[in-house]
Design a protein around this motif. Sequence first.
Motif, PDB file in Angstrom:
ATOM      1  N   TRP A   1       0.826  -1.197   0.000  1.00  0.00           N
ATOM      2  CA  TRP A   1       0.000   0.000   0.000  1.00  0.00           C
ATOM      3  C   TRP A   1       0.868   1.259   0.000  1.00  0.00           C
ATOM      4  O   TRP A   1       1.979   1.263   0.545  1.00  0.00           O
ATOM      5  CB  TRP A   1      -0.880   0.055   1.256  1.00  0.00           C
ATOM      6  N   ASP A   2       0.337   2.316  -0.603  1.00  0.00           N
ATOM      7  CA  ASP A   2       0.903   3.652  -0.468  1.00  0.00           C
ATOM      8  C   ASP A   2       0.253   4.265   0.770  1.00  0.00           C
ATOM      9  O   ASP A   2      -0.965   4.440   0.818  1.00  0.00           O
ATOM     10  CB  ASP A   2       0.582   4.490  -1.706  1.00  0.00           C
ATOM     11  N   SER A   3       1.067   4.583   1.793  1.00  0.00           N
ATOM     12  CA  SER A   3       0.497   5.056   3.055  1.00  0.00           C
ATOM     13  C   SER A   3      -0.259   6.368   2.913  1.00  0.00           C
ATOM     14  O   SER A   3      -1.109   6.687   3.751  1.00  0.00           O
ATOM     15  CB  SER A   3       1.605   5.214   4.105  1.00  0.00           C
ATOM     16  N   SER A   4       0.039   7.144   1.868  1.00  0.00           N
ATOM     17  CA  SER A   4      -0.697   8.394   1.669  1.00  0.00           C
ATOM     18  C   SER A   4      -2.066   8.165   1.031  1.00  0.00           C
ATOM     19  O   SER A   4      -2.951   9.016   1.111  1.00  0.00           O
ATOM     20  CB  SER A   4       0.122   9.358   0.791  1.00  0.00           C
ATOM     21  N   GLU A   5      -2.232   6.993   0.388  1.00  0.00           N
ATOM     22  CA  GLU A   5      -3.529   6.631  -0.214  1.00  0.00           C
ATOM     23  C   GLU A   5      -3.810   5.173   0.135  1.00  0.00           C
ATOM     24  O   GLU A   5      -3.700   4.279  -0.713  1.00  0.00           O
ATOM     25  CB  GLU A   5      -3.490   6.818  -1.729  1.00  0.00           C
ATOM     26  N   PRO A   6      -4.206   4.895   1.381  1.00  0.00           N
ATOM     27  CA  PRO A   6      -4.294   3.515   1.852  1.00  0.00           C
ATOM     28  C   PRO A   6      -5.538   2.763   1.406  1.00  0.00           C
ATOM     29  O   PRO A   6      -5.692   1.603   1.759  1.00  0.00           O
ATOM     30  CB  PRO A   6      -4.291   3.690   3.380  1.00  0.00           C
ATOM     31  N   GLY A   7      -6.390   3.380   0.646  1.00  0.00           N
ATOM     32  CA  GLY A   7      -7.629   2.709   0.287  1.00  0.00           C
ATOM     33  C   GLY A   7      -7.445   1.487  -0.578  1.00  0.00           C
ATOM     34  O   GLY A   7      -8.120   0.469  -0.405  1.00  0.00           O
ATOM     35  N   THR A   8      -6.527   1.545  -1.539  1.00  0.00           N
ATOM     36  CA  THR A   8      -6.340   0.450  -2.492  1.00  0.00           C
ATOM     37  C   THR A   8      -4.872   0.086  -2.586  1.00  0.00           C
ATOM     38  O   THR A   8      -4.024   0.975  -2.702  1.00  0.00           O
ATOM     39  CB  THR A   8      -6.840   0.855  -3.899  1.00  0.00           C
ATOM     40  N   PRO A   9      -4.536  -1.207  -2.553  1.00  0.00           N
ATOM     41  CA  PRO A   9      -3.130  -1.601  -2.701  1.00  0.00           C
ATOM     42  C   PRO A   9      -2.580  -1.167  -4.052  1.00  0.00           C
ATOM     43  O   PRO A   9      -3.284  -1.182  -5.072  1.00  0.00           O
ATOM     44  CB  PRO A   9      -3.168  -3.126  -2.584  1.00  0.00           C
ATOM     45  N   THR A  10      -1.311  -0.787  -4.070  1.00  0.00           N
ATOM     46  CA  THR A  10      -0.657  -0.444  -5.333  1.00  0.00           C
ATOM     47  C   THR A  10      -0.155  -1.683  -6.062  1.00  0.00           C
ATOM     48  O   THR A  10       0.113  -1.631  -7.260  1.00  0.00           O
ATOM     49  CB  THR A  10       0.536   0.489  -5.073  1.00  0.00           C
ATOM     50  N   MET A  11      -0.020  -2.792  -5.333  1.00  0.00           N
ATOM     51  CA  MET A  11       0.438  -4.035  -5.946  1.00  0.00           C
ATOM     52  C   MET A  11      -0.113  -5.207  -5.159  1.00  0.00           C
ATOM     53  O   MET A  11      -0.138  -5.188  -3.921  1.00  0.00           O
ATOM     54  CB  MET A  11       1.969  -4.127  -5.962  1.00  0.00           C
ATOM     55  N   VAL A  12      -0.587  -6.224  -5.860  1.00  0.00           N
ATOM     56  CA  VAL A  12      -1.065  -7.450  -5.235  1.00  0.00           C
ATOM     57  C   VAL A  12      -0.463  -8.624  -5.996  1.00  0.00           C
ATOM     58  O   VAL A  12      -0.523  -8.677  -7.231  1.00  0.00           O
ATOM     59  CB  VAL A  12      -2.600  -7.558  -5.245  1.00  0.00           C
ATOM     60  N   LEU A  13       0.135  -9.551  -5.243  1.00  0.00           N
ATOM     61  CA  LEU A  13       0.691 -10.754  -5.839  1.00  0.00           C
ATOM     62  C   LEU A  13       0.071 -11.971  -5.160  1.00  0.00           C
ATOM     63  O   LEU A  13      -0.071 -12.004  -3.940  1.00  0.00           O
ATOM     64  CB  LEU A  13       2.214 -10.822  -5.642  1.00  0.00           C
ATOM     65  N   HIS A  14      -0.295 -12.944  -5.957  1.00  0.00           N
ATOM     66  CA  HIS A  14      -0.817 -14.198  -5.419  1.00  0.00           C
ATOM     67  C   HIS A  14       0.290 -15.250  -5.523  1.00  0.00           C
ATOM     68  O   HIS A  14       0.511 -15.835  -6.572  1.00  0.00           O
ATOM     69  CB  HIS A  14      -2.062 -14.643  -6.191  1.00  0.00           C
ATOM     70  N   ARG A  15       0.998 -15.422  -4.418  1.00  0.00           N
ATOM     71  CA  ARG A  15       2.056 -16.425  -4.389  1.00  0.00           C
ATOM     72  C   ARG A  15       2.316 -16.830  -2.939  1.00  0.00           C
ATOM     73  O   ARG A  15       2.040 -16.082  -2.004  1.00  0.00           O
ATOM     74  CB  ARG A  15       3.334 -15.909  -5.049  1.00  0.00           C
TER      75      ARG A  15
END
Length: 544
Positions: A21-35
């Motif tokens: 997450w970007d702590s300044s915009e915590p609503g949506t992750p900036t990156m998600v990995l499924h592993r």
Amino acid sequence: MGSGIGDGADTSFQDAALAVWDSSEPGTPTMVLHRQCWALALSPDGTRLYVGTAEDQPTLAVVDVATGQTLQSTPVPRARLLAPGPEHPADGWTVVVNGIQVSPDGSTIAVAEGTVIGLYASATLARIGELSWHHGLVRDLRFSADGRRLASGADDGLAVVWDVARKVPIAVESGGSGPVRAVAFAPDGRTLYSGGDDQLLHVWDLDGERRFLTVLADPEPIRRAAAAIPAPDGSTVLTLGQGVGQEPGLRFLDVAAGAVGPALADPNGSALAVWLPPGYDRVATVADSEVRIWDRASGRRLLARAVGDSTVTAFSAPTASDLIVADADGTVVRLDPGSLDPTGPAVDLRHRVTAVAGRADDRTAIVLLDDQQAAEVDLTTGRVISNRDLGFVATAAAVSPDGRRLAVGGSTGQVGLFDLTRGAWLAPPAEGRQLYVSGIQFAADGGTFVASTVDSSVTLWDGGSGEMIGRINAGTVGSPARAVILPGGEDALIATRDQGVYRWSTHPDDWLSFACQVAGRNLTPTEWHQVLDPRPYAPTCGAG
């Protein structure tokens, strides 16, 4: 975050996502990995994610946060990632390992690999070192703010602070009664915090200036040390067991300088030693039946002589002219410390000697045997003066300076005080700890004595009544301690097998003052029992 480590982990626990997450915009992750993974950490600038993957061959991978692409990876030893997966997903926290940390300057990655810690160069993922001390799974890692130190907590109950450049432990603390699951440095690096299964927050002073036990010397721990024995004047500590290569040996630690001398070869040497008065500039050690005399200043072995055919099991040096030696066959003999020549007839007690305490009269000694007997012997005539049944196997003993009282410690932690004049207990043996007493020493005026045990505890006792005054643990749990009351009787010096040397005030009022200063309030009865037992509870900071 997925955290299944090792084979057999529950698949529902492993099937999880990694998110940034970007702590300044915590609503949506900036990156998600499924592993599947077992640990992860961001680079200081937030552009790289370091991931310990759990797919097929465990690896350390570098992921670009902006694109989610793997930039490079390197295998991590599978054999060292031995944490069983949980039987139920709800128990996943029991195997979570915060096992990757990046140094503040971003140059070094520390990776928990079972009981060891691997160090990797972040630019190339080349393995540049390994830190080895723990004997339990490493659960958490944290760099200090300057990156010079790394803290680790593990299932062995230890919190260890490492010098990253030298790759050696510089502090080993017992982090509680169970696994240490979290560690953290204060911003100034002077304090370490640890927590774990005992549900307590432990606060450790790393610079040695704020402790109940004043740190006199704290060199690097020696893994293979067997015992640390301080000189009665507090000037030097003899460390036994660490030699040249795999051979037994010894070292002298200068307490004032905090410096450890070179390892001296001591073939077949044991953990038994006694300092020789009056100047304590020489020390006697044992190798099977051979007695050896060493010079403290030069480190040279001055003398060596076999004493009989059996293994030496006990020593005493009550005066400058007496070195009393006893063995496994029950033979006791008095030697001249300058030549190792006998100065009297041998006494045959026909039982293994477990401890010996010489009197300052240059004539008699109390010899403790494995059949629970205490024999008073005349070393000038070779005559047995008396025998007494102690009712337990004694492992350490000392005679008071006036020769009238015997303090004795036993194989299951008993400590008692015996009146040699009346032939009766002043204080019957009281259980101090469950592990055996390894040393006892009286203050010069006989007013107090200290008993040391192999479980790192030291107890202070009244030398007239035999009542316990106080108890303290020094060094890491399980690191045997040995204490002496320093000349003047104001303080005790404690040396531990892990190379720590500490000063402990022998005045209970000092203990109360310190407790009030640290807590800032009166201790609760529970806290009092943990810290100041066995003294009766009282307001720590006074009635007000």
